[in-house]
Motif scaffolding. Sequence first.
Motif, mmCIF file in Angstrom:
data_model
loop_
_atom_site.group_PDB
_atom_site.id
_atom_site.type_symbol
_atom_site.label_atom_id
_atom_site.label_comp_id
_atom_site.label_asym_id
_atom_site.label_seq_id
_atom_site.Cartn_x
_atom_site.Cartn_y
_atom_site.Cartn_z
ATOM 1 N N GLU A 263 0.682 -1.221 -0.147
ATOM 2 C CA GLU A 263 -0.017 0.101 0.145
ATOM 3 C C GLU A 263 1.000 1.317 -0.018
ATOM 4 O O GLU A 263 1.899 1.207 0.571
ATOM 5 C CB GLU A 263 -0.838 0.064 0.959
ATOM 6 N N ARG A 264 0.151 2.331 -0.211
ATOM 7 C CA ARG A 264 0.991 3.635 -0.596
ATOM 8 C C ARG A 264 0.756 4.213 0.769
ATOM 9 O O ARG A 264 -0.695 4.439 1.323
ATOM 10 C CB ARG A 264 0.692 4.365 -1.685
ATOM 11 N N ASP A 265 1.744 4.892 1.527
ATOM 12 C CA ASP A 265 1.574 5.478 2.683
ATOM 13 C C ASP A 265 1.366 6.833 2.387
ATOM 14 O O ASP A 265 2.255 7.717 2.052
ATOM 15 C CB ASP A 265 2.803 5.474 3.565
ATOM 16 N N ARG A 266 -0.075 7.324 2.505
ATOM 17 C CA ARG A 266 -0.506 8.590 2.110
ATOM 18 C C ARG A 266 -0.166 9.741 2.687
ATOM 19 O O ARG A 266 0.041 10.995 2.358
ATOM 20 C CB ARG A 266 -1.912 8.671 1.930
ATOM 21 N N ASP A 269 3.247 10.054 0.757
ATOM 22 C CA ASP A 269 3.345 9.761 -0.551
ATOM 23 C C ASP A 269 2.027 9.803 -1.104
ATOM 24 O O ASP A 269 1.045 9.320 -1.088
ATOM 25 C CB ASP A 269 3.874 8.492 -1.017
ATOM 26 N N GLU A 273 -3.005 7.630 -7.813
ATOM 27 C CA GLU A 273 -3.028 6.363 -8.457
ATOM 28 C C GLU A 273 -3.251 6.473 -10.056
ATOM 29 O O GLU A 273 -2.849 5.640 -10.824
ATOM 30 C CB GLU A 273 -3.732 5.251 -7.766
ATOM 31 N N PRO A 284 4.226 2.068 -5.028
ATOM 32 C CA PRO A 284 4.697 2.501 -3.713
ATOM 33 C C PRO A 284 5.782 1.604 -3.288
ATOM 34 O O PRO A 284 6.328 0.759 -3.761
ATOM 35 C CB PRO A 284 3.406 1.858 -3.110
ATOM 36 N N THR A 286 6.270 1.089 0.209
ATOM 37 C CA THR A 286 5.782 0.659 1.446
ATOM 38 C C THR A 286 4.939 -0.531 1.667
ATOM 39 O O THR A 286 4.265 -0.684 0.595
ATOM 40 C CB THR A 286 5.047 1.773 2.202
ATOM 41 N N ASP A 301 9.300 0.962 4.605
ATOM 42 C CA ASP A 301 9.574 1.330 3.590
ATOM 43 C C ASP A 301 10.694 0.392 3.203
ATOM 44 O O ASP A 301 11.721 0.479 3.999
ATOM 45 C CB ASP A 301 10.287 3.114 3.754
#
Length: 334
Positions: A263-266, A269, A273, A284, A286, A301
């Motif tokens: 998943e992307r650590d919002r 980052d 998408e 991502p 992470t 990460d």
Amino acid sequence: MKIYKALLLVFILLTACSKNKTTEIERSTIAVDIVSRDLESAMPGQLIRTENFILWTDPFNAENVVHVLDPVNGDDIKQFVSVGGGPYEFSTPQLMSYPDNCLYVYDLNADKQIVFSLDSVVQNKPGILKATTQSLKNITSIIPLNEQQFIYFNPAQKQPFTFVSKGQNDAFGKLPFLEEVDDSYACFQGQVMYHPKRECLVYTTFMFPYVAVYQKKKNRFDLYKELLATDECSVSQGKLSYNKKERGAGDLALTSDYIVTLERDRKVDQTDEQTVGRDFTKLPHTVFLYDYDLNLVKILDLGMPILRLAASPQNNQLYAIGLNPDFVLITCEL
């Protein structure tokens, strides 16, 4: 009254402290080891950890789709499975780990399933243990628990899972929303994996961040917990509305102690998408680690864009395919 107010104040402070504590998620960068740099592919497909090997697929190669690697040194030991219409070929092969260091290969667009012995395959011996034909309309995932028990996932059904045990079929589970969605087949596709030691099934969705855990109880599965990690997802008049700038888990792996999602650590980052496409540099970096009660424990990460994940349920070693700057197979201990 003063004592009551004092106790109430203490309760409020303790509750606040408890909430703050639960929202503190550990974030860190973890060192990784490169297992193999020899992943020559336009886009690696699946990554699977079996008992003795690491497998990755090259879906754009008509021959030798499956690569069998030594998990220690990354040597490419064997390649097999071809795309085609022959009796032992597949048009759209999908792979799942099978007990006793075997591989279950099924075709998304043909009524064909084959069990391969990987130990025989790497020794250049006939590796086919079992070949069957079965209609798999709208079934996107098959999870073999053993020779007599399978789980089928069909996102077009209100009860999307079917547990097949000794010839008996039992539908179970639910879609992420109780409201009916017109195109549930497309909206609720995702990853499905089974943890044999914990006897639980984990389901994640691609389009929005949703995770569900089902617990096996004798010959049935019950929903244990589910997590919808967004407020920007709803259903109205049969249409699913969600934030297209964000996504759900890109991949899933189950270790001894963790549910691992890509998943992307919002918080660090904010990549839209919708702009990613085939630009792998925007993937991502992470992975999210949940315990099996669906508590988010930490975010790690891996130091590079990540495309695929794999793990064994026997330990906490994670494998991944990343970009550095070409595709590489990496590993780390969680």
